[in-house]
Design an enzyme around this catalytic site. Structure first.
Site, PDB file in Angstrom:
ATOM      1  N   ASP A   1       0.807  -1.229   0.000  1.00  0.00           N
ATOM      2  CA  ASP A   1       0.000   0.000   0.000  1.00  0.00           C
ATOM      3  C   ASP A   1       0.842   1.282   0.000  1.00  0.00           C
ATOM      4  OD1 ASP A   1      -1.853  -2.035   0.537  1.00  0.00           O
ATOM      5  OD2 ASP A   1      -2.017  -1.505   2.650  1.00  0.00           O
TER       6      ASP A   1
ATOM      7  N   GLU B   1     -10.987  -1.300  -3.291  1.00  0.00           N
ATOM      8  CA  GLU B   1     -10.298  -0.520  -2.262  1.00  0.00           C
ATOM      9  C   GLU B   1      -9.178   0.277  -2.923  1.00  0.00           C
ATOM     10  OE1 GLU B   1      -9.175  -3.830   0.137  1.00  0.00           O
ATOM     11  OE2 GLU B   1      -7.469  -4.373  -1.121  1.00  0.00           O
TER      12      GLU B   1
END
Length: 477
Positions: free
Chosen positions: A29, A199
């Site tokens: 991420d 997401e």
């Protein structure tokens, strides 16, 4: 702002040419910021939930050499956060550095957690909780409060994009960067969910166009990928245009949850993301990578091809696994001493390809060069299944295959000077295998052999020492 001088050119690469992953460790991420003359990457620590209690950061002035900054934020400094600290989003405003993060992976509105904001006086922190509570602590429009990204538009308005569970929201941030504003209709949370959103929201702007990116698929699966939309407004509407990044079964799987960085003052862009090595099955075994992002004339984004390169300019050999010998990356080269069969392999699985490297042999009666279509490697001279092409200090190029023992397929004379780099190339398409030395137009060896169809690429020495540089592997054609 980043302002490369005449002596230090803007970093313009086709990929992480010193090798992906570009930093060591399991991370995911990543989000990127440019502060002064330095690039900063803030990732999630890719560990089991209970161990995700801290955030590290990495900084670089050239996108090659990276410095690790440990524990820039810890749950010990956030009264309400316990675990699952995810997806840090960095931004600077008015001399303060803000880091937005998700924590606790809440599953409903009765649980404590969500998106928080921490602040520091320096990019490397330490960051401290700015509110003593989450900034967003509940589900709105079905969006789990995770995976936030902060974008400041040209007019100074800051927006935060976030969401999980297949719903994405945008909110306005007030100038204090720690409270939420409202839209003209009085609302605070606007749903902007595009097609197939999972997401990993991310926003950037280029030439007046807003680009919204997100991740699709399951984060532990090979289908994890990145798609994007374009709009004339920071709030959309966002309609999916294309999938821009997906797994490559020859390079890596599970590529997703990205950010984008522009080298200020240029039109050079990179996509920074995480991916999982082919041999890894643990969902948390993710690594950081970047590749060049290219735009078409109409502003759409070309699909990203994950490239395989390593020029060892960062003086490390991340991503390489060795079998025998003593291997050292230093001074922009990957070296190994004289050994009878030492190998270093990348976790790749190429079938048809072009494989290049600069090979320098030292002394000895053997050779050094490239292994390809390799499987089942272990320590030992011919302890693998696959092919090998090498050059010798005595002036010979050889091609053969191994499967516990050695079978020579061909050899030829070649002008080889010890302690001088020679460009060695192998092209393999189906059963056709060709080997080139320095002259990339006329092969020194050309054979047909269909024993092995695909496998890992790597380096090898046999009864000589060698150094390697400028390794590149690309699909044929």
């Amino acid at each position: 702002m980043f302002s490369p001088s005449a002596a230090v050119a803007a970093p313009e690469y086709s990929t992480a040419e010193a090798g992906n992953p570009f930093v060591d460790g399991w991370y995911a991420d990543p989000d990127v910021a440019v502060y002064d003359d330095t690039f900063w990457v803030y990732p999630t620590a890719s560990r089991p939930y209970a161990q995700q209690t801290y955030l590290d950061a990495f900084s670089s002035t050239d996108l090659v050499h990276w410095t690790k900054h440990s524990n820039v934020l810890r749950t010990a400094d956030v009264s309400w956060a316990e675990y699952a600290v995810w997806a840090p989003a960095p931004v600077e405003r008015n001399g303060k550095y803000y880091l937005y993060f998700a924590a606790n992976d809440i599953q409903n509105d009765s649980q404590l957690g969500g998106i928080g904001v921490a602040v520091a006086d320096r990019p490397e922190g330490p960051y401290k909780d700015a509110l003593g509570k989450p900034l967003i602590s509940q589900f709105h429009n079905g969006a789990q409060p995770i995976d936030q990204d902060v974008f400041i538009d040209d007019d100074g308005q800051a927006y935060m994009y976030y969401g999980g569970w297949h719903h994405s929201n945008v909110v306005k941030l007030n100038p204090d960067m720690t409270s939420l504003g409202t839209f003209e209709d009085g609302s605070t949370y606007k749903e902007i969910t595009p097609e197939n959103f999972t997401e990993g929201s991310y926003m950037f702007k280029r030439n007046g166009t807003y680009y919204f990116m997100w991740s699709e698929g399951g984060w532990t699966g090979p289908d994890y990928s990145v798609s994007y939309a374009m709009a004339d407004s920071p709030t959309g509407p966002f309609r999916k245009i294309d999938k821009v990044l997906a797994q490559d079964p020859a390079v890596a799987k599970g590529s997703g949850h990205n950010s984008v960085v522009n080298v200020p003052g240029t039109d050079i862009w990179y996509i920074v993301y995480h991916r999982r090595p082919l041999a890894e099955s643990d969902g948390n075994h993710r690594q950081l990578a970047y590749d060049r992002l290219h735009f078409n004339a109409d502003g759409t984004i070309r699909r990203v091809a994950m490239q395989v390169k390593d020029n060892f300019a960062d003086d490390n050999a991340l991503g390489w696994k060795t079998y025998g010998g003593t291997w050292t990356a230093a001074d922009g080269r990957y070296r190994v001493g004289r050994d009878r069969g030492a190998k270093a392999l990348l976790d790749t699985n190429f079938a048809d390809f072009t494989y290049d490297a600069d090979v320098t042999v030292t002394a000895g009666g053997g050779d050094a060069g490239l292994t390809f279509r390799v499987s089942g490697p272990s320590v030992g001279p011919d302890s693998y299944s696959g092919y090998y092409a090498g050059i010798s200090p005595g002036g010979k190029v050889v091609l053969g295959r191994a499967n516990g023992s050695w079978t020579q397929l061909a050899s030829a004379r070649a002008s080889v000077t010890p302690h001088k780099a020679h460009r060695l190339r192998v092209t393999a398409v189906g059963s056709s295998i060709k080997v080139f030395v320095d002259d990339m137009t006329t092969p020194r060896i050309s054979v047909t052999d269909a024993t092995y169809r695909s496998g890992a690429t790597g380096l090898r020495v046999f009864d000589t020492g060698a150094s390697f540089d400028n390794v590149t592997v690309a699909p044929a054609g």
